[in-house]
Design an enzyme around this catalytic site. Structure first.
Site, PDB file in Angstrom:
ATOM      1  N   LYS A  83      47.699  38.056  35.117  1.00 36.32           N
ATOM      2  CA  LYS A  83      46.809  38.216  33.956  1.00 36.32           C
ATOM      3  C   LYS A  83      47.553  38.314  32.635  1.00 36.32           C
ATOM      4  O   LYS A  83      46.967  38.084  31.585  1.00 36.32           O
ATOM      5  CB  LYS A  83      45.906  39.443  34.142  1.00 36.32           C
ATOM      6  CG  LYS A  83      44.882  39.235  35.230  1.00 36.32           C
ATOM      7  CD  LYS A  83      43.608  39.993  34.997  1.00 36.32           C
ATOM      8  CE  LYS A  83      42.574  39.478  35.975  1.00 36.32           C
ATOM      9  NZ  LYS A  83      41.280  40.060  35.819  1.00 36.32           N
TER      10      LYS A  83
ATOM     11  N   LYS B 274      41.441  31.257  42.618  1.00 30.25           N
ATOM     12  CA  LYS B 274      40.292  32.147  42.843  1.00 30.25           C
ATOM     13  C   LYS B 274      39.159  31.892  41.834  1.00 30.25           C
ATOM     14  O   LYS B 274      39.428  31.671  40.656  1.00 30.25           O
ATOM     15  CB  LYS B 274      40.772  33.605  42.705  1.00 30.25           C
ATOM     16  CG  LYS B 274      39.762  34.629  43.173  1.00 30.25           C
ATOM     17  CD  LYS B 274      40.176  36.050  42.821  1.00 30.25           C
ATOM     18  CE  LYS B 274      39.775  36.419  41.416  1.00 30.25           C
ATOM     19  NZ  LYS B 274      39.465  37.823  41.183  1.00 30.25           N
TER      20      LYS B 274
ATOM     21  N   LYS C  69      35.417  35.539  37.297  1.00 31.73           N
ATOM     22  CA  LYS C  69      34.339  35.575  36.311  1.00 31.73           C
ATOM     23  C   LYS C  69      34.810  35.575  34.872  1.00 31.73           C
ATOM     24  O   LYS C  69      34.038  35.272  33.980  1.00 31.73           O
ATOM     25  CB  LYS C  69      33.437  36.776  36.567  1.00 31.73           C
ATOM     26  CG  LYS C  69      34.102  38.126  36.417  1.00 31.73           C
ATOM     27  CD  LYS C  69      33.029  39.183  36.507  1.00 31.73           C
ATOM     28  CE  LYS C  69      33.482  40.440  37.184  1.00 31.73           C
ATOM     29  NZ  LYS C  69      34.618  41.089  36.564  1.00 31.73           N
TER      30      LYS C  69
HETATM   31  P1  ATP Z   1      38.146  39.187  36.485  1.00 28.41           P
HETATM   32  O1  ATP Z   1      38.100  37.714  36.434  1.00 28.41           O
HETATM   33  O2  ATP Z   1      37.560  39.862  35.300  1.00 28.41           O
HETATM   34  O3  ATP Z   1      39.451  39.717  36.936  1.00 28.41           O
HETATM   35  P2  ATP Z   1      37.175  39.249  39.069  1.00 28.41           P
HETATM   36  O4  ATP Z   1      36.092  38.243  39.262  1.00 28.41           O
HETATM   37  O5  ATP Z   1      38.502  38.932  39.603  1.00 28.41           O
HETATM   38  O6  ATP Z   1      37.169  39.575  37.574  1.00 28.41           O
HETATM   39  P3  ATP Z   1      35.614  41.590  39.801  1.00 28.41           P
HETATM   40  O7  ATP Z   1      34.334  40.876  39.675  1.00 28.41           O
HETATM   41  O8  ATP Z   1      35.793  42.864  39.054  1.00 28.41           O
HETATM   42  O9  ATP Z   1      36.905  40.673  39.623  1.00 28.41           O
HETATM   43  O10 ATP Z   1      35.807  41.867  41.305  1.00 28.41           O
HETATM   44  C1  ATP Z   1      34.871  42.597  41.996  1.00 28.41           C
HETATM   45  C2  ATP Z   1      35.155  42.503  43.443  1.00 28.41           C
HETATM   46  O11 ATP Z   1      34.897  41.182  43.865  1.00 28.41           O
HETATM   47  C3  ATP Z   1      36.608  42.792  43.820  1.00 28.41           C
HETATM   48  O12 ATP Z   1      36.609  43.457  45.047  1.00 28.41           O
HETATM   49  C4  ATP Z   1      37.209  41.438  43.948  1.00 28.41           C
HETATM   50  O13 ATP Z   1      38.269  41.435  44.860  1.00 28.41           O
HETATM   51  C5  ATP Z   1      36.033  40.650  44.480  1.00 28.41           C
HETATM   52  N1  ATP Z   1      36.119  39.249  44.083  1.00 28.41           N
HETATM   53  C6  ATP Z   1      36.122  38.756  42.827  1.00 28.41           C
HETATM   54  N2  ATP Z   1      36.244  37.432  42.842  1.00 28.41           N
HETATM   55  C7  ATP Z   1      36.333  37.086  44.156  1.00 28.41           C
HETATM   56  C8  ATP Z   1      36.479  35.845  44.835  1.00 28.41           C
HETATM   57  N3  ATP Z   1      36.569  34.719  44.158  1.00 28.41           N
HETATM   58  N4  ATP Z   1      36.490  35.847  46.187  1.00 28.41           N
HETATM   59  C9  ATP Z   1      36.377  37.001  46.882  1.00 28.41           C
HETATM   60  N5  ATP Z   1      36.249  38.211  46.302  1.00 28.41           N
HETATM   61  C10 ATP Z   1      36.234  38.250  44.958  1.00 28.41           C
END
Ligand code: ATP
Ligand code: LTN
Length: 327
Positions: free
Chosen positions: A111, A192, A195
């Protein structure tokens, strides 16, 4: 009863990845465990946020938790920033974390890459996460694979603290979904689905409209061999679509492969799109109802009172062991 705890940052609108990695497992276990789900809004400000948008997303997250099946009767739902013990404990844990340990966190490396003015908060973020977990004696922490290293850091800190000051913290265990631990971006299937990415073409947001969802799925990047089977290395795009289908249909990957073995890519995409649209439309209907009712504030008020009480006791035990304060 064992305790389960998780949180999803309001740093962007929730996605299919958030649903599968974070929320779905909490819903599946809510009858078995004492379940806590919160909004880590303090984590969101580790990168710049627009205050108006952030406030909106905090409420949206809670309404989406409920719409995805989190039952407010079975879960304690709260905001991180409404319980000051999270940041207080975080400071104490920072003083028990080595620079070497914090430096090994791969999410920080990812990040902070290509970003100017990286905040110190982004670096210490995993320690605040450890505080979120250890404050409440969580036994299980449902997360996607990207967060596993952070839960392991929480375990290391807990162990060190317990060894030095006597048994204090419960050792948390990450709960990683067997299938869907990392849902990939539809346009970049080796990356990945995240969001907070700026390019949204490969991201399925829970609140996207039907047309948008279908368009994104039909345009998903695949390969040119036109055979449907699961092989992450050789066929990341197709494997991602099969994973999405398996997670949303609750079918084993073997069954999903069997179902699509004679399909062409167009068919597979259409069926994935139908299933995503059906799942998301259900969520969206409930979401609208929760947003226009007073339930979000109601559950947050209840949650706040409950967690402040629990956290106060734990925090006082910690400060006493450390020799802080006067009593
Ligand atoms: P950011 O992009 O802001 O880092 P993020 O999408 O990675 O956000 P969060 O939405 O805060 O992260 O994650 C919430 C939960 O969802 C966490 O447990 C994270 O591991 C899971 N998660 C997020 N994106 C994925 C993905 N693409 N596949 C599986 N699990 C996910
Ligand atoms: N860092 C997590 C969100 C988070 C969390 C937690 C998850 C903050 N504190 C405690 C589980 C337990 C993320 O998904 N980005």
């Amino acid at each position: 009863m064992k305790r389960l705890l998780t949180g999803l940052q309001p740093s962007g609108d929730l996605t299919l990845g958030s649903l599968i990695g974070g929320i779905k497992q909490s819903v599946a276990y809510q009858n078995e465990y004492d379940s806590f789900i919160f909004v880590p809004d303090l984590h969101a400000i580790t990168v710049p946020q627009d205050p108006t948008l952030l406030k909106m997303r905090i409420k949206k997250n809670v309404a989406l938790y409920l719409a995805c099946g989190i039952d407010p009767e079975k879960n304690t739902i709260y905001l991180q920033s409404e319980n000051l013990y999270h940041t207080n404990l975080s400071w104490i844990l920072e003083c028990h974390t080595y620079m070497g340990e914090a430096n090994r966190m791969t999410q920080f490396k990812d990040k902070s890459k290509n970003r100017e003015n990286v905040s110190v908060g982004l670096f210490t973020y995993p320690i605040l996460m450890a505080a979120d977990i250890l404050l409440y004696d969580a036994d299980f922490v449902p997360v996607g694979i990207d967060q596993k290293q952070h839960v392991e850091l929480a375990r290391d800190i807990a162990l060190r603290f317990n060894n030095k000051y006597g048994d204090t913290f419960t050792m948390p265990e990450p709960l990683i979904p067997k299938v869907g631990a990392k849902i990939m971006d539809l346009q970049h299937p080796t990356k990945k689905m995240s969001k907070s990415d700026e390019d949204v073409k490969g991201i399925l947001f829970l609140l996207d409209e039907e047309e948008v969802l279908r368009k994104k799925i039909m345009a998903a990047v695949t390969d040119s061999d036109n055979k449907v089977y699961y092989d992450v290395e050789a066929k990341p795009g197709i494997s991602n679509l099969l994973t999405i289908y398996s997670c949303l249909s609750n079918m084993e990957m073997k069954e999903v492969e069997e179902k699509f073995k004679d399909s062409n890519y167009g068919n597979l995409k259409k069926e994935v799109a139908d299933l995503v649209v059906e799942t998301f439309t259900n969520i969206q209907k409930k979401y609208q109802e929760y947003m226009s009712s007073g339930i979000v504030d109601e559950v947050l008020n209840q949650g706040k009172m409950k967690v402040q009480e629990i956290a106060k006791q734990r925090f006082e035990e910690v400060t006493k062991k450390l020799g802080l304060g006067r009593y």
